[in-house]
Design a protein around this motif. Structure first.
Motif, PDB file in Angstrom:
ATOM      1  N   ILE A  47       8.616   1.479  38.028  1.00  0.00           N
ATOM      2  CA  ILE A  47       7.710   0.375  38.360  1.00  0.00           C
ATOM      3  C   ILE A  47       6.487   0.893  39.108  1.00  0.00           C
ATOM      4  CG2 ILE A  47       7.494  -1.704  39.796  1.00  0.00           C
ATOM      5  CD1 ILE A  47      10.497  -2.225  39.027  1.00  0.00           C
ATOM      6  N   ALA A  48       6.706   1.786  40.056  1.00  0.00           N
ATOM      7  CA  ALA A  48       5.582   2.369  40.794  1.00  0.00           C
ATOM      8  C   ALA A  48       4.646   3.112  39.847  1.00  0.00           C
ATOM      9  CB  ALA A  48       6.097   3.312  41.889  1.00  0.00           C
ATOM     10  N   ASP A  49       5.203   3.864  38.903  1.00  0.00           N
ATOM     11  CA  ASP A  49       4.372   4.562  37.914  1.00  0.00           C
ATOM     12  C   ASP A  49       3.547   3.566  37.107  1.00  0.00           C
ATOM     13  OD1 ASP A  49       5.224   7.085  38.647  1.00  0.00           O
ATOM     14  OD2 ASP A  49       6.682   7.259  37.010  1.00  0.00           O
ATOM     15  N   LEU A  50       4.173   2.471  36.689  1.00  0.00           N
ATOM     16  CA  LEU A  50       3.464   1.472  35.901  1.00  0.00           C
ATOM     17  C   LEU A  50       2.394   0.754  36.722  1.00  0.00           C
ATOM     18  CD1 LEU A  50       6.362  -0.020  33.761  1.00  0.00           C
ATOM     19  CD2 LEU A  50       4.560   1.544  33.017  1.00  0.00           C
ATOM     20  N   HIS A  51       2.669   0.494  37.998  1.00  0.00           N
ATOM     21  CA  HIS A  51       1.645  -0.091  38.868  1.00  0.00           C
ATOM     22  C   HIS A  51       0.444   0.845  38.959  1.00  0.00           C
ATOM     23  CE1 HIS A  51       2.902  -3.928  40.428  1.00  0.00           C
ATOM     24  NE2 HIS A  51       4.074  -3.469  40.821  1.00  0.00           N
ATOM     25  N   GLY A  52       0.708   2.127  39.168  1.00  0.00           N
ATOM     26  CA  GLY A  52      -0.374   3.114  39.242  1.00  0.00           C
ATOM     27  C   GLY A  52      -1.112   3.228  37.923  1.00  0.00           C
ATOM     28  N   TYR A  53      -0.381   3.177  36.828  1.00  0.00           N
ATOM     29  CA  TYR A  53      -0.960   3.272  35.488  1.00  0.00           C
ATOM     30  C   TYR A  53      -1.823   2.056  35.201  1.00  0.00           C
ATOM     31  CZ  TYR A  53      -0.907   4.775  30.580  1.00  0.00           C
ATOM     32  OH  TYR A  53      -1.250   5.221  29.334  1.00  0.00           O
ATOM     33  N   GLN A  54      -1.339   0.887  35.582  1.00  0.00           N
ATOM     34  CA  GLN A  54      -2.071  -0.358  35.376  1.00  0.00           C
ATOM     35  C   GLN A  54      -3.381  -0.333  36.144  1.00  0.00           C
ATOM     36  OE1 GLN A  54      -0.157  -3.718  37.169  1.00  0.00           O
ATOM     37  NE2 GLN A  54      -1.797  -5.125  36.677  1.00  0.00           N
ATOM     38  N   GLU A  55      -3.319   0.083  37.411  1.00  0.00           N
ATOM     39  CA  GLU A  55      -4.507   0.094  38.239  1.00  0.00           C
ATOM     40  C   GLU A  55      -5.507   1.144  37.767  1.00  0.00           C
ATOM     41  OE1 GLU A  55      -3.055   0.583  42.201  1.00  0.00           O
ATOM     42  OE2 GLU A  55      -2.260  -1.449  42.279  1.00  0.00           O
ATOM     43  N   GLY A  58      -5.919   0.103  33.262  1.00  0.00           N
ATOM     44  CA  GLY A  58      -6.070  -1.254  32.758  1.00  0.00           C
ATOM     45  C   GLY A  58      -5.732  -1.367  31.279  1.00  0.00           C
ATOM     46  N   ASN A  59      -4.570  -0.851  30.879  1.00  0.00           N
ATOM     47  CA  ASN A  59      -4.239  -0.754  29.461  1.00  0.00           C
ATOM     48  C   ASN A  59      -3.230  -1.786  28.970  1.00  0.00           C
ATOM     49  OD1 ASN A  59      -1.958   0.088  30.631  1.00  0.00           O
ATOM     50  ND2 ASN A  59      -1.918   2.100  29.706  1.00  0.00           N
ATOM     51  N   GLY A  60      -3.120  -2.920  29.620  1.00  0.00           N
ATOM     52  CA  GLY A  60      -2.240  -3.956  29.112  1.00  0.00           C
ATOM     53  C   GLY A  60      -0.953  -4.153  29.886  1.00  0.00           C
ATOM     54  N   TYR A  61      -0.590  -3.215  30.789  1.00  0.00           N
ATOM     55  CA  TYR A  61       0.598  -3.425  31.605  1.00  0.00           C
ATOM     56  C   TYR A  61       0.246  -4.405  32.720  1.00  0.00           C
ATOM     57  CZ  TYR A  61       3.255   0.351  29.477  1.00  0.00           C
ATOM     58  OH  TYR A  61       3.955   1.123  28.603  1.00  0.00           O
ATOM     59  N   LYS A  62       0.999  -5.482  32.804  1.00  0.00           N
ATOM     60  CA  LYS A  62       0.812  -6.470  33.870  1.00  0.00           C
ATOM     61  C   LYS A  62       2.097  -6.500  34.678  1.00  0.00           C
ATOM     62  CE  LYS A  62      -1.842  -9.228  30.708  1.00  0.00           C
ATOM     63  NZ  LYS A  62      -1.107  -9.415  29.475  1.00  0.00           N
ATOM     64  N   MET A  63       2.118  -5.805  35.788  1.00  0.00           N
ATOM     65  CA  MET A  63       3.329  -5.688  36.585  1.00  0.00           C
ATOM     66  C   MET A  63       3.391  -6.787  37.635  1.00  0.00           C
ATOM     67  SD  MET A  63       4.784  -3.288  35.083  1.00  0.00           S
ATOM     68  CE  MET A  63       6.193  -3.374  36.158  1.00  0.00           C
ATOM     69  N   GLY A  64       4.569  -7.371  37.792  1.00  0.00           N
ATOM     70  CA  GLY A  64       4.811  -8.332  38.854  1.00  0.00           C
ATOM     71  C   GLY A  64       5.262  -7.604  40.110  1.00  0.00           C
ATOM     72  N   THR A  65       5.942  -8.324  40.958  1.00  0.00           N
ATOM     73  CA  THR A  65       6.428  -7.733  42.202  1.00  0.00           C
ATOM     74  C   THR A  65       7.887  -7.319  42.048  1.00  0.00           C
ATOM     75  OG1 THR A  65       7.100  -9.895  43.037  1.00  0.00           O
ATOM     76  CG2 THR A  65       4.886  -9.128  43.623  1.00  0.00           C
ATOM     77  N   VAL A  66       8.319  -6.425  42.924  1.00  0.00           N
ATOM     78  CA  VAL A  66       9.724  -6.033  42.966  1.00  0.00           C
ATOM     79  C   VAL A  66      10.184  -6.073  44.417  1.00  0.00           C
ATOM     80  CG1 VAL A  66       9.212  -3.551  43.051  1.00  0.00           C
ATOM     81  CG2 VAL A  66      11.446  -4.296  42.309  1.00  0.00           C
ATOM     82  N   LYS A  67      11.353  -6.661  44.621  1.00  0.00           N
ATOM     83  CA  LYS A  67      11.984  -6.687  45.938  1.00  0.00           C
ATOM     84  C   LYS A  67      13.328  -5.991  45.816  1.00  0.00           C
ATOM     85  CE  LYS A  67       9.784 -10.843  47.579  1.00  0.00           C
ATOM     86  NZ  LYS A  67       9.936 -12.191  48.122  1.00  0.00           N
ATOM     87  N   LEU A  68      13.516  -4.998  46.653  1.00  0.00           N
ATOM     88  CA  LEU A  68      14.768  -4.243  46.691  1.00  0.00           C
ATOM     89  C   LEU A  68      15.532  -4.653  47.935  1.00  0.00           C
ATOM     90  CD1 LEU A  68      16.698  -1.897  45.879  1.00  0.00           C
ATOM     91  CD2 LEU A  68      15.197  -0.380  47.206  1.00  0.00           C
ATOM     92  N   TYR A  69      16.779  -5.028  47.768  1.00  0.00           N
ATOM     93  CA  TYR A  69      17.692  -5.304  48.864  1.00  0.00           C
ATOM     94  C   TYR A  69      18.765  -4.227  48.805  1.00  0.00           C
ATOM     95  CZ  TYR A  69      15.336  -9.773  49.073  1.00  0.00           C
ATOM     96  OH  TYR A  69      14.374 -10.742  49.182  1.00  0.00           O
ATOM     97  N   TYR A  70      18.832  -3.418  49.876  1.00  0.00           N
ATOM     98  CA  TYR A  70      19.670  -2.223  49.859  1.00  0.00           C
ATOM     99  C   TYR A  70      20.529  -2.208  51.116  1.00  0.00           C
ATOM    100  CZ  TYR A  70      20.592   2.868  49.647  1.00  0.00           C
ATOM    101  OH  TYR A  70      21.163   4.107  49.604  1.00  0.00           O
ATOM    102  N   SER A  71      21.849  -2.148  50.948  1.00  0.00           N
ATOM    103  CA  SER A  71      22.780  -2.199  52.066  1.00  0.00           C
ATOM    104  C   SER A  71      23.559  -0.894  52.202  1.00  0.00           C
ATOM    105  CB  SER A  71      23.766  -3.350  51.848  1.00  0.00           C
ATOM    106  OG  SER A  71      24.691  -3.413  52.912  1.00  0.00           O
ATOM    107  N   ASN A  89       4.437   1.508  51.134  1.00  0.00           N
ATOM    108  CA  ASN A  89       3.111   1.761  51.697  1.00  0.00           C
ATOM    109  C   ASN A  89       2.058   1.960  50.608  1.00  0.00           C
ATOM    110  OD1 ASN A  89       3.922   1.581  54.381  1.00  0.00           O
ATOM    111  ND2 ASN A  89       4.512   3.727  54.465  1.00  0.00           N
ATOM    112  N   ALA A  90       2.445   2.587  49.507  1.00  0.00           N
ATOM    113  CA  ALA A  90       1.508   2.844  48.412  1.00  0.00           C
ATOM    114  C   ALA A  90       1.174   1.583  47.630  1.00  0.00           C
ATOM    115  CB  ALA A  90       2.086   3.907  47.468  1.00  0.00           C
ATOM    116  N   PHE A  91       2.124   0.635  47.573  1.00  0.00           N
ATOM    117  CA  PHE A  91       1.945  -0.591  46.788  1.00  0.00           C
ATOM    118  C   PHE A  91       2.290  -1.819  47.637  1.00  0.00           C
ATOM    119  CE2 PHE A  91       2.940   2.841  43.819  1.00  0.00           C
ATOM    120  CZ  PHE A  91       1.837   2.781  42.983  1.00  0.00           C
ATOM    121  N   PRO A  92       1.514  -2.061  48.711  1.00  0.00           N
ATOM    122  CA  PRO A  92       1.835  -3.185  49.596  1.00  0.00           C
ATOM    123  C   PRO A  92       1.745  -4.514  48.854  1.00  0.00           C
ATOM    124  CG  PRO A  92      -0.332  -2.270  50.114  1.00  0.00           C
ATOM    125  CD  PRO A  92       0.296  -1.364  49.085  1.00  0.00           C
TER     126      PRO A  92
END
Length: 119
Positions: A47-55, A58-71, A89-92
């Motif tokens: 997902i981080a790669d795709l966010h960076g790729y999208q930004e 601008g080639n058609g990837y429209k990424m939403g948000t991701v929330k990780l819950y880790y216990s 930090n990279a994708f606030p």
């Protein structure tokens, strides 16, 4: 999610996240405990790669948000915690994480404190 939201859940087995250019963005929730973070961390990196790729292109990837819950029992058992903090930090506002600690008696480091719930 909000009250009355429709969600899809998948537990165990082979799973992946492979959005295609032009797909509608989705809000993804990842839930992990202990070493179960391994496949989900891989998805998080993708997902981080795709966010960076999208930004960057601008080639058609429209990424939403991701929330990780880790216990985990203790913060020392949170695998990839520094990497996860770096991604947040990279994708606030796009990549978020809440760590849930169940059995820690020692002080939690300042870097993790804003993202930790539990003991």
């Amino acid at each position: 999610c909000t009250l009355d939201s429709e969600v899809a859940l998948r537990v165990g087995g082979d799973f992946f996240f492979d959005p295609q250019p032009g797909d509608s963005p989705v809000k993804l929730v990842l839930i992990a405990g202990g070493v179960g973070i391994n496949p989900l961390f891989s998805i998080l990196l993708h997902i981080a790669d795709l966010h960076g790729y999208q930004e960057g292109k601008g080639n058609g990837y429209k990424m939403g948000t991701v929330k990780l819950y880790y216990s985990a029992k203790k913060t020392s058992e949170l695998l990839f915690k520094k990497n996860i903090l770096g991604l947040m930090n990279a994708f606030p506002g796009k990549i978020m994480c809440r760590f849930h600690i169940t059995q820690q008696s020692a002080q939690i480091c300042k870097e993790l404190q804003p993202h930790v719930t539990g003991k």
